[in-house]
Design a protein around this motif. Structure first.
Motif, mmCIF file in Angstrom:
data_model
loop_
_atom_site.group_PDB
_atom_site.id
_atom_site.type_symbol
_atom_site.label_atom_id
_atom_site.label_comp_id
_atom_site.label_asym_id
_atom_site.label_seq_id
_atom_site.Cartn_x
_atom_site.Cartn_y
_atom_site.Cartn_z
ATOM 1 N N MET A 136 -0.080 8.130 -32.272
ATOM 2 C CA MET A 136 -0.874 7.231 -31.451
ATOM 3 C C MET A 136 -2.323 7.703 -31.438
ATOM 4 O O MET A 136 -2.612 8.886 -31.410
ATOM 5 N N VAL A 137 -3.242 6.780 -31.438
ATOM 6 C CA VAL A 137 -4.660 7.088 -31.463
ATOM 7 C C VAL A 137 -5.172 7.234 -30.043
ATOM 8 O O VAL A 137 -4.911 6.400 -29.194
ATOM 9 N N LYS A 138 -5.898 8.320 -29.795
ATOM 10 C CA LYS A 138 -6.526 8.487 -28.485
ATOM 11 C C LYS A 138 -7.603 7.426 -28.336
ATOM 12 O O LYS A 138 -8.297 7.095 -29.286
ATOM 13 N N SER A 139 -7.757 6.916 -27.136
ATOM 14 C CA SER A 139 -8.733 5.849 -26.921
ATOM 15 C C SER A 139 -10.170 6.336 -27.113
ATOM 16 O O SER A 139 -11.070 5.536 -27.308
ATOM 17 N N THR A 140 -10.388 7.651 -27.086
ATOM 18 C CA THR A 140 -11.739 8.179 -27.255
ATOM 19 C C THR A 140 -12.069 8.463 -28.720
ATOM 20 O O THR A 140 -13.215 8.765 -29.027
ATOM 21 N N GLU A 141 -11.086 8.372 -29.609
ATOM 22 C CA GLU A 141 -11.358 8.617 -31.026
ATOM 23 C C GLU A 141 -12.176 7.479 -31.600
ATOM 24 O O GLU A 141 -11.895 6.313 -31.345
ATOM 25 N N GLU A 142 -13.176 7.835 -32.384
ATOM 26 C CA GLU A 142 -13.998 6.813 -33.021
ATOM 27 C C GLU A 142 -13.313 6.357 -34.294
ATOM 28 O O GLU A 142 -12.920 7.174 -35.124
ATOM 29 N N LEU A 143 -13.175 5.052 -34.431
ATOM 30 C CA LEU A 143 -12.557 4.471 -35.609
ATOM 31 C C LEU A 143 -13.597 3.729 -36.427
ATOM 32 O O LEU A 143 -14.557 3.185 -35.882
ATOM 33 N N MET A 144 -13.380 3.716 -37.732
ATOM 34 C CA MET A 144 -14.305 3.054 -38.652
ATOM 35 C C MET A 144 -13.561 1.967 -39.412
ATOM 36 O O MET A 144 -12.375 2.103 -39.717
ATOM 37 N N THR A 145 -14.267 0.907 -39.737
ATOM 38 C CA THR A 145 -13.680 -0.168 -40.546
ATOM 39 C C THR A 145 -13.691 0.261 -42.012
ATOM 40 O O THR A 145 -14.426 1.181 -42.397
ATOM 41 N N PRO A 146 -12.904 -0.425 -42.850
ATOM 42 C CA PRO A 146 -12.947 -0.118 -44.281
ATOM 43 C C PRO A 146 -14.352 -0.266 -44.871
ATOM 44 O O PRO A 146 -14.765 0.546 -45.703
ATOM 45 N N ALA A 147 -15.107 -1.256 -44.412
ATOM 46 C CA ALA A 147 -16.468 -1.459 -44.918
ATOM 47 C C ALA A 147 -17.379 -0.288 -44.546
ATOM 48 O O ALA A 147 -18.219 0.136 -45.353
ATOM 49 N N GLU A 148 -17.229 0.237 -43.347
ATOM 50 C CA GLU A 148 -18.039 1.375 -42.925
ATOM 51 C C GLU A 148 -17.719 2.620 -43.746
ATOM 52 O O GLU A 148 -18.628 3.343 -44.172
ATOM 53 N N VAL A 149 -16.430 2.855 -43.981
ATOM 54 C CA VAL A 149 -16.024 4.004 -44.800
ATOM 55 C C VAL A 149 -16.518 3.825 -46.229
ATOM 56 O O VAL A 149 -17.035 4.763 -46.845
ATOM 57 N N ALA A 150 -16.388 2.618 -46.746
ATOM 58 C CA ALA A 150 -16.833 2.332 -48.112
ATOM 59 C C ALA A 150 -18.329 2.596 -48.255
ATOM 60 O O ALA A 150 -18.770 3.149 -49.275
ATOM 61 N N ALA A 151 -19.114 2.241 -47.262
ATOM 62 C CA ALA A 151 -20.560 2.464 -47.316
ATOM 63 C C ALA A 151 -20.880 3.951 -47.377
ATOM 64 O O ALA A 151 -21.804 4.365 -48.074
ATOM 65 N N VAL A 152 -20.117 4.761 -46.663
ATOM 66 C CA VAL A 152 -20.340 6.208 -46.666
ATOM 67 C C VAL A 152 -20.116 6.785 -48.059
ATOM 68 O O VAL A 152 -20.886 7.618 -48.534
ATOM 69 N N PHE A 153 -19.062 6.317 -48.734
ATOM 70 C CA PHE A 153 -18.703 6.870 -50.043
ATOM 71 C C PHE A 153 -19.323 6.117 -51.214
ATOM 72 O O PHE A 153 -19.211 6.552 -52.355
ATOM 73 N N GLY A 154 -19.928 4.978 -50.940
ATOM 74 C CA GLY A 154 -20.525 4.198 -52.014
ATOM 75 C C GLY A 154 -19.500 3.524 -52.901
ATOM 76 O O GLY A 154 -19.664 3.431 -54.116
ATOM 77 N N VAL A 155 -18.403 3.064 -52.286
ATOM 78 C CA VAL A 155 -17.337 2.371 -53.007
ATOM 79 C C VAL A 155 -17.049 1.037 -52.321
ATOM 80 O O VAL A 155 -17.622 0.727 -51.279
ATOM 81 N N GLN A 156 -16.146 0.258 -52.894
ATOM 82 C CA GLN A 156 -15.724 -1.002 -52.294
ATOM 83 C C GLN A 156 -14.671 -0.743 -51.209
ATOM 84 O O GLN A 156 -13.939 0.247 -51.271
ATOM 85 N N ALA A 157 -14.559 -1.646 -50.254
ATOM 86 C CA ALA A 157 -13.565 -1.522 -49.184
ATOM 87 C C ALA A 157 -12.146 -1.489 -49.744
ATOM 88 O O ALA A 157 -11.272 -0.812 -49.196
ATOM 89 N N LYS A 158 -11.905 -2.184 -50.842
ATOM 90 C CA LYS A 158 -10.567 -2.168 -51.461
ATOM 91 C C LYS A 158 -10.214 -0.782 -51.979
ATOM 92 O O LYS A 158 -9.054 -0.396 -51.990
ATOM 93 N N THR A 159 -11.218 -0.037 -52.399
ATOM 94 C CA THR A 159 -10.979 1.338 -52.843
ATOM 95 C C THR A 159 -10.526 2.197 -51.670
ATOM 96 O O THR A 159 -9.608 3.012 -51.804
#
Length: 77
Positions: free
Chosen positions: A1-24
């Protein structure tokens, strides 16, 4: 279960960090490279701490390496 205080990122946000597509990013989750949390609607979200861990040494290689954003940006409308 995820703690309510944990920050979550969308696939698009993660993809932007790594310079890849969200599908990757989704493929990484299916391969077990990155743990995904599912929303009630079935969408994937990723813990910021997991993304930072995967970024690992890459974050220290260069000052130009993309960093994990600290704030969620509002979508353009």
């Amino acid at each position: 279960m995820v703690k309510s205080t944990e920050e979550l990122m969308t696939p698009a946000e993660v993809a932007a960090v790594f310079g890849v597509q969200a599908k990757t990013v989704a493929a990484w989750a299916r391969a077990g490279r990155l743990d995904a949390v599912r929303t009630l609607g079935g969408h994937r979200r990723y813990r910021r701490s997991d993304v930072e861990q995967l970024l690992g040494p890459r974050a220290q290689q260069s000052d130009t390496t993309p960093r994990v954003p600290t704030q969620r940006q509002s979508p353009l409308r």
